[in-house]
Write a protein that holds these residues in place. Structure first.
Motif, PDB file in Angstrom:
ATOM      1  N   ALA A   1       0.789  -1.123   0.078  1.00 50.70           N
ATOM      2  CA  ALA A   1      -0.067  -0.110  -0.002  1.00 50.70           C
ATOM      3  C   ALA A   1       0.925   1.391  -0.123  1.00 50.70           C
ATOM      4  CB  ALA A   1      -1.107  -0.032   1.270  1.00 50.70           C
ATOM      5  N   ALA A   2       1.999   1.340   0.863  1.00 53.12           N
ATOM      6  CA  ALA A   2       2.719   2.376   0.948  1.00 53.12           C
ATOM      7  C   ALA A   2       3.421   2.468  -0.514  1.00 53.12           C
ATOM      8  CB  ALA A   2       3.775   2.098   1.903  1.00 53.12           C
TER       9      ALA A   2
ATOM     10  N   GLU B   1       1.734   4.029 -11.555  1.00 56.02           N
ATOM     11  CA  GLU B   1       0.632   3.216 -10.827  1.00 56.02           C
ATOM     12  C   GLU B   1       1.020   1.722 -10.820  1.00 56.02           C
ATOM     13  OE1 GLU B   1      -3.953   2.521 -12.233  1.00 56.02           O
ATOM     14  OE2 GLU B   1      -2.996   4.580 -12.528  1.00 56.02           O
TER      15      GLU B   1
ATOM     16  N   ARG C   1       2.406   1.734  -3.400  1.00 56.03           N
ATOM     17  CA  ARG C   1       1.476   2.169  -4.433  1.00 56.03           C
ATOM     18  C   ARG C   1       1.204   3.635  -4.182  1.00 56.03           C
ATOM     19  NH1 ARG C   1      -2.050  -1.904  -7.009  1.00 56.03           N
ATOM     20  NH2 ARG C   1      -3.414  -0.390  -7.536  1.00 56.03           N
ATOM     21  N   GLN C   2       0.840   4.212  -2.895  1.00 51.92           N
ATOM     22  CA  GLN C   2       0.667   5.395  -2.555  1.00 51.92           C
ATOM     23  C   GLN C   2       2.090   6.280  -2.843  1.00 51.92           C
ATOM     24  OE1 GLN C   2      -2.373   6.341  -1.415  1.00 51.92           O
ATOM     25  NE2 GLN C   2      -1.616   8.486  -1.889  1.00 51.92           N
TER      26      GLN C   2
ATOM     27  N   LEU D   1       1.910   6.764  -6.632  1.00 52.73           N
ATOM     28  CA  LEU D   1       0.910   7.551  -7.182  1.00 52.73           C
ATOM     29  C   LEU D   1       1.131   8.947  -7.273  1.00 52.73           C
ATOM     30  CD1 LEU D   1      -1.712   6.615  -8.464  1.00 52.73           C
ATOM     31  CD2 LEU D   1      -2.764   6.949  -6.211  1.00 52.73           C
ATOM     32  N   LYS D   2       1.634   9.497  -6.302  1.00 53.09           N
ATOM     33  CA  LYS D   2       1.863  11.031  -6.062  1.00 53.09           C
ATOM     34  C   LYS D   2       2.801  11.535  -7.169  1.00 53.09           C
ATOM     35  CE  LYS D   2       5.757  11.020  -2.719  1.00 53.09           C
ATOM     36  NZ  LYS D   2       5.858  11.012  -1.337  1.00 53.09           N
TER      37      LYS D   2
END
Length: 186
Positions: free
Chosen positions: A48-49, A60, A51-52, A55-56
Motif C-alpha cells: 500500500a505504501a 501506478e 502504491r501511494q 501514485l503521487k
C-alpha cells in the motif's frame, strides 16, 4: 518480487521508483521501464505504501495481467524508439513476440482492443514524437534523423510526419511554439 508500474516511460521515472523503494527500506535488484525487481516479499502495508508513494508521481502499480502485458508492450516500444540507436535485425513483430513470450497476433489484438489503436500506429506516434524532439534539438539534419529513426528515406519520414502532425518537418522546425507531447500522453 516483481512490480509492474504503469506510466513509467522515462529515465527520470526509474529514479523516482528507486527513490520510493529506498524510502521504504526496500531493496531492488533492478528497476527498468515499467517494472522493478524487489528482493523482499512485500507485506500488505508495504504494498500500500509503495502504491501511494508512486501514485503521487503519476505512476501506478498494476496487478491485472492484461494491463501488465499492455504496459510491457508500450515499454518495449518506448525503449526501442526513444533509447535504442541500433536497428533491429528482425521484424518488430518478431522482436516483440520474442521479448514478451507471446504470439504477435495475440499481442496485437489485445493491444488494439484495450488501447483503441494498433501497435503500428502506437509505434508511429512515438517515432514522430522522437523526430520532433530531434528537430527541436537542431543537431541533426533530416537525412540524419531519417537514418537514425530507421526510415527507408527522407520522403517516407516526411510523408509520415505530415500525416501524423499535419505539418512538414521543415514547417514544424520553423514554428516558434514547438508542438511536442509528453511521452505518457502519446
Amino acid at each position: 518480487m516483481k512490480l509492474y508500474i504503469k506510466n513509467m516511460v522515462c529515465i527520470r521515472c526509474k529514479l523516482v521508483v528507486k527513490e520510493e523503494l529506498t524510502k521504504l527500506g526496500l531493496h531492488y535488484t533492478s528497476v527498468e521501464l515499467g517494472e522493478a525487481d524487489i528482493v523482499e516479499e512485500l507485506s500488505a502495508a508495504q504494498y500500500a505504501a509503495i502504491r501511494q508513494g508512486l501514485l503521487k508521481w503519476g505512476l501506478e502499480v498494476m496487478d491485472d495481467k492484461k494491463s501488465i502485458l499492455i504496459q510491457r508492450i508500450k515499454n518495449v516500444i518506448v525503449e526501442v524508439v526513444h533509447y535504442t540507436e541500433e536497428p533491429l535485425n528482425i521484424n518488430f513483430s518478431d522482436f516483440l513476440s520474442e521479448k514478451l513470450n507471446h504470439d504477435y497476433t495475440y499481442l496485437a489484438n489485445l493491444f488494439s482492443e484495450v488501447q483503441g489503436i494498433t501497435i503500428e500506429k502506437f509505434i508511429i506516434s512515438h517515432k514522430i514524437e522522437r523526430v520532433k524532439e530531434l528537430l527541436v534539438y537542431n543537431e541533426l539534419n533530416l537525412t540524419e534523423i531519417a537514418f537514425l529513426m530507421h526510415y527507408s528515406s527522407v520522403a517516407h519520414l516526411s510523408n509520415q510526419f505530415k500525416k501524423v502532425t499535419g505539418l512538414t518537418p521543415s514547417h514544424f522546425k520553423q514554428l516558434k511554439v514547438k508542438r511536442r507531447s509528453m511521452l505518457d500522453d502519446v
